[in-house]
Design an enzyme around this catalytic site. Structure first.
Site, PDB file in Angstrom:
ATOM      1  N   LYS A 120       0.815  -1.223   0.000  1.00 15.67           N
ATOM      2  CA  LYS A 120       0.000   0.000   0.000  1.00 15.67           C
ATOM      3  C   LYS A 120       0.845   1.269   0.000  1.00 15.67           C
ATOM      4  CE  LYS A 120      -3.972  -2.074   2.122  1.00 15.67           C
ATOM      5  NZ  LYS A 120      -5.217  -1.934   2.815  1.00 15.67           N
ATOM      6  N   GLU A 204      -2.471   7.392   7.948  1.00 13.93           N
ATOM      7  CA  GLU A 204      -3.324   8.196   7.061  1.00 13.93           C
ATOM      8  C   GLU A 204      -4.300   8.983   7.907  1.00 13.93           C
ATOM      9  OE1 GLU A 204      -4.143   5.531   3.088  1.00 13.93           O
ATOM     10  OE2 GLU A 204      -5.834   5.900   4.397  1.00 13.93           O
ATOM     11  N   HIS A 239     -14.781  -2.826   8.465  1.00 20.52           N
ATOM     12  CA  HIS A 239     -14.051  -2.415   7.252  1.00 20.52           C
ATOM     13  C   HIS A 239     -14.101  -3.460   6.157  1.00 20.52           C
ATOM     14  CE1 HIS A 239     -12.719   0.934   9.571  1.00 20.52           C
ATOM     15  NE2 HIS A 239     -11.979   0.202  10.364  1.00 20.52           N
ATOM     16  N   ARG A 297      -6.336  -8.226  -8.623  1.00 19.41           N
ATOM     17  CA  ARG A 297      -7.003  -9.533  -8.831  1.00 19.41           C
ATOM     18  C   ARG A 297      -8.469  -9.268  -9.159  1.00 19.41           C
ATOM     19  NH1 ARG A 297     -10.012  -8.970  -4.238  1.00 19.41           N
ATOM     20  NH2 ARG A 297      -8.904  -8.138  -2.459  1.00 19.41           N
TER      21      ARG A 297
HETATM   22  P1  ADP Z   1      -8.082  -3.567   3.240  1.00 21.19           P
HETATM   23  O1  ADP Z   1      -7.026  -3.756   2.198  1.00 21.19           O
HETATM   24  O2  ADP Z   1      -7.750  -4.163   4.560  1.00 21.19           O
HETATM   25  O3  ADP Z   1      -9.460  -3.917   2.748  1.00 21.19           O
HETATM   26  P2  ADP Z   1      -8.542  -0.768   2.638  1.00 21.19           P
HETATM   27  O4  ADP Z   1      -7.426   0.223   2.564  1.00 21.19           O
HETATM   28  O5  ADP Z   1      -9.106  -1.254   1.350  1.00 21.19           O
HETATM   29  O6  ADP Z   1      -8.082  -2.001   3.538  1.00 21.19           O
HETATM   30  O7  ADP Z   1      -9.732  -0.178   3.511  1.00 21.19           O
HETATM   31  C1  ADP Z   1     -10.835  -0.935   3.890  1.00 21.19           C
HETATM   32  C2  ADP Z   1     -11.900  -0.019   4.440  1.00 21.19           C
HETATM   33  O8  ADP Z   1     -11.401   0.686   5.593  1.00 21.19           O
HETATM   34  C3  ADP Z   1     -12.348   1.076   3.491  1.00 21.19           C
HETATM   35  O9  ADP Z   1     -13.339   0.634   2.612  1.00 21.19           O
HETATM   36  C4  ADP Z   1     -12.896   2.107   4.457  1.00 21.19           C
HETATM   37  O10 ADP Z   1     -14.161   1.751   4.955  1.00 21.19           O
HETATM   38  C5  ADP Z   1     -11.903   2.018   5.607  1.00 21.19           C
HETATM   39  N1  ADP Z   1     -10.793   2.973   5.443  1.00 21.19           N
HETATM   40  C6  ADP Z   1      -9.590   2.752   4.859  1.00 21.19           C
HETATM   41  N2  ADP Z   1      -8.833   3.871   4.897  1.00 21.19           N
HETATM   42  C7  ADP Z   1      -9.567   4.813   5.504  1.00 21.19           C
HETATM   43  C8  ADP Z   1      -9.342   6.184   5.858  1.00 21.19           C
HETATM   44  N3  ADP Z   1      -8.187   6.789   5.614  1.00 21.19           N
HETATM   45  N4  ADP Z   1     -10.354   6.854   6.486  1.00 21.19           N
HETATM   46  C9  ADP Z   1     -11.535   6.247   6.761  1.00 21.19           C
HETATM   47  N5  ADP Z   1     -11.801   4.970   6.476  1.00 21.19           N
HETATM   48  C10 ADP Z   1     -10.833   4.251   5.850  1.00 21.19           C
END
Ligand code: ADP
Length: 503
Positions: A120, A204, A239, A297
């Site tokens: 990431k 973040e 999440h 993917r």
């Molecule tokens: P993973 O790879 O574990 O699925 P992601 O980066 O795709 O993680 O994030 C999954 C979820 O977490 C997002 O869809 C959102 O709901 C929440 N999320 C991720 N980053 C943030 C952020 N900076 N602020 C608020 N919610 C976030």
């Protein structure tokens, strides 16, 4: 070793619903299909579509992650390509490299693309370099508590600690004030080490009210890429996504187009090969969007895109992996990059609900065991991708997704209504599952309005009476279908159904 020029014999390195999904397309295309299965999985339905299959000896909880065993099984069965599905080894660059060095095609991006985009931190940097807005924060792995405090001082609270190698919502911690930082850092990092073998975390800004909107892209690996549209995935628990839909209901079409085009351009700049998803957060009520990650993917929710475009994404993946570029349908639409960046044929509205073996009314507690009666919905505009069948067993070793119920309609309300009733018709007895809960969610005012964000399920939800009714009906339905008097009971089932007037 040289890879074959085309794909004729496909090995599926996966199980469950996605293995079945891939096997269906491969069979339709006339490929010889093979797979390997753990000691817990001998009866899975995709194996019925396989011309050949072999057992994977060893611990069923780990065996699908064993690169050596999986590659050896594919070679033994004479495969010339491997489709990894999602999860397991699908985003593992060592696996992709091992497949290629064993002389087979890997149905997915190149090992280098998986390595750099799967991280990431690297993906954020690449996005930023291309001019894609990223969530405010720092794209470096946190080195110490002092480092974290300094980054937090600049980013501001609340913030989110995330795992560089993260996935499935794991390794993430929200921090609302400095006193919580040390503990959250330690927990996120050890969770990341345990889950991904990589303790690196970064920081973040936490966007309190945001929608998750993602863009499906397809790259031919030769510098062309096209967007197949967006998906809204904001109905989440911990999440993780539960419901996905397209178009994103609260996004202005012009904003959706802007995101789509940027994602496709970014994908083309990377020479991206295969299907991929660029995920963004959209702060509620704004036209802004921030990149969060790329999934290299096929996604669980890809059928939403297939329902709107009429494309078969597994077929597109296979065509690209075989080195033929896009299928002729996509190719004529994309016509080099002087033409469009967005696949033009996107019709109606599609919504997917994930039927997972968890008790949504009891903290999403996992459920497993033998399924003694399974009834799945059908009808106009309804598609079910699932492996659940009467007599099969939900084991504790794997992802608990049993089926995906996808509804298409000419407009959102038609798709939503079809989905609601399809979910009510879904019974998987006696394994607790999310179908009754999701039927309730899609019938609530917040979802109906289309204006919701990722906090939807964390907020107290309205009508307790209605929830109780849904729960009772789920139980009643399960009891009835498991009884030997199913036909005599039909009238009894239909009575309470008709009293479910939508608010
Ligand atoms: P993973 O790879 O574990 O699925 P992601 O980066 O795709 O993680 O994030 C999954 C979820 O977490 C997002 O869809 C959102 O709901 C929440 N999320 C991720 N980053 C943030 C952020 N900076 N602020 C608020 N919610 C976030």
């Amino acid at each position: 070793m040289n890879s074959p020029k085309t794909i004729q014999r496909l090995f599926i390195a996966n199980r469950g619903e996605i293995a079945l999904r891939i096997a269906r397309t491969a069979a339709r295309l006339g490929l010889e299909v093979s797979s390997a299965y753990s000691s817990a999985d001998g009866g899975l339905p995709h194996l019925r579509l396989c011309h050949k299959a072999t057992p994977l000896e060893g611990d069923p909880a780990r065996v699908y992650l064993d690169i050596g065993k999986v590659v050896a099984a594919a070679k033994k069965l004479g495969a010339d390509a491997i489709h990894p599905g999602y999860g397991f080894l699908s985003e593992n660059e060592e696996f992709a490299a091992a497949v290629e060095s064993a002389g087979m095609k890997f149905v997915g991006p190149t090992p280098d693309q998986i390595a750099s985009l799967g991280d990431k931190i690297h993906a954020r940097e690449a996005a930023l370099k291309f001019g894609v807005p990223i969530v405010p924060g720092k794209s470096n792995a946190v080195e110490s508590l002092d480092d974290a405090l300094a980054i937090a001082g600049k980013t501001g609270y609340p913030l989110l600690i995330k795992a560089a190698g993260g996935g499935g919502g794991r390794g993430m911690r929200i921090v609302r004030e400095p006193s919580q930082l040390a503990d959250a850092l330690q927990r996120a990092s050890s969770e990341a080490r345990a889950a991904f073998g990589d303790p690196r975390v970064f920081i973040e800004k936490y966007i309190e009210r945001a929608r998750h909107v993602e863009i499906q892209i397809l790259g031919d690996g030769l510098g062309r890429a096209i967007s197949l549209g967006e998906r809204e995935c904001s109905v989440q628990r911990r999440h993780q996504k539960l419901i996905e839909e397209s178009p994103a209901p609260a996004l202005a079409p012009a904003d959706a187009r802007r995101m789509s085009e940027l994602a496709a351009r970014f994908g083309a700049s990377l020479n991206y090969r295969g299907a991929g998803t660029m995920e963004f957060l959209v702060p509620s009520g704004t036209s802004e969007f921030y990149f969060i990650e790329i999934n290299t993917r096929l996604q669980v929710e890809h059928p939403v895109t297939e329902m709107r475009t009429g494309l078969d994404l597994v077929e597109e993946q296979l065509t690209v992996a075989a080195g033929h570029g896009f299928s002729s349908r996509v190719s004529s639409a994309s016509h080099a990059n002087g033409g469009t960046w967005i696949y033009p044929q996107q019709n109606g509205h599609a919504i997917e609900a994930r039927v997972i073996a968890e008790d949504a009314y009891n903290g999403f507690r996992p459920s497993c065991g033998k399924m003694t009666m399974v009834t799945l919905p059908s009808g106009p505009g309804i598609r079910v991708d699932g492996w659940a069948e009467t007599g099969l067993t939900v084991s504790p070793y794997y992802d608990s997704l049993l089926a995906k119920v996808i509804a298409w309609g000419q407009d959102r309300e038609e798709a939503r209504t079809r989905l609601e009733f399809a979910l009510r018709e879904t019974h998987i007895h006696p394994v607790s599952n999310t179908a009754p809960f999701l039927a309730e969610i899609v019938s609530e005012t917040a979802f109906k309005s289309g204006v919701y964000d990722t906090s939807l399920l964390s907020e107290p939800r309205g009508d307790k009476k209605r929830a109780d009714e849904n729960r009772l009906l789920a139980l009643a339905g399960a009891e009835l279908i498991s009884s030997s008097e199913r036909f005599a009971s039909v009238e009894y089932v239909s009575r309470p159904l008709s009293s479910w007037q939508r608010a």
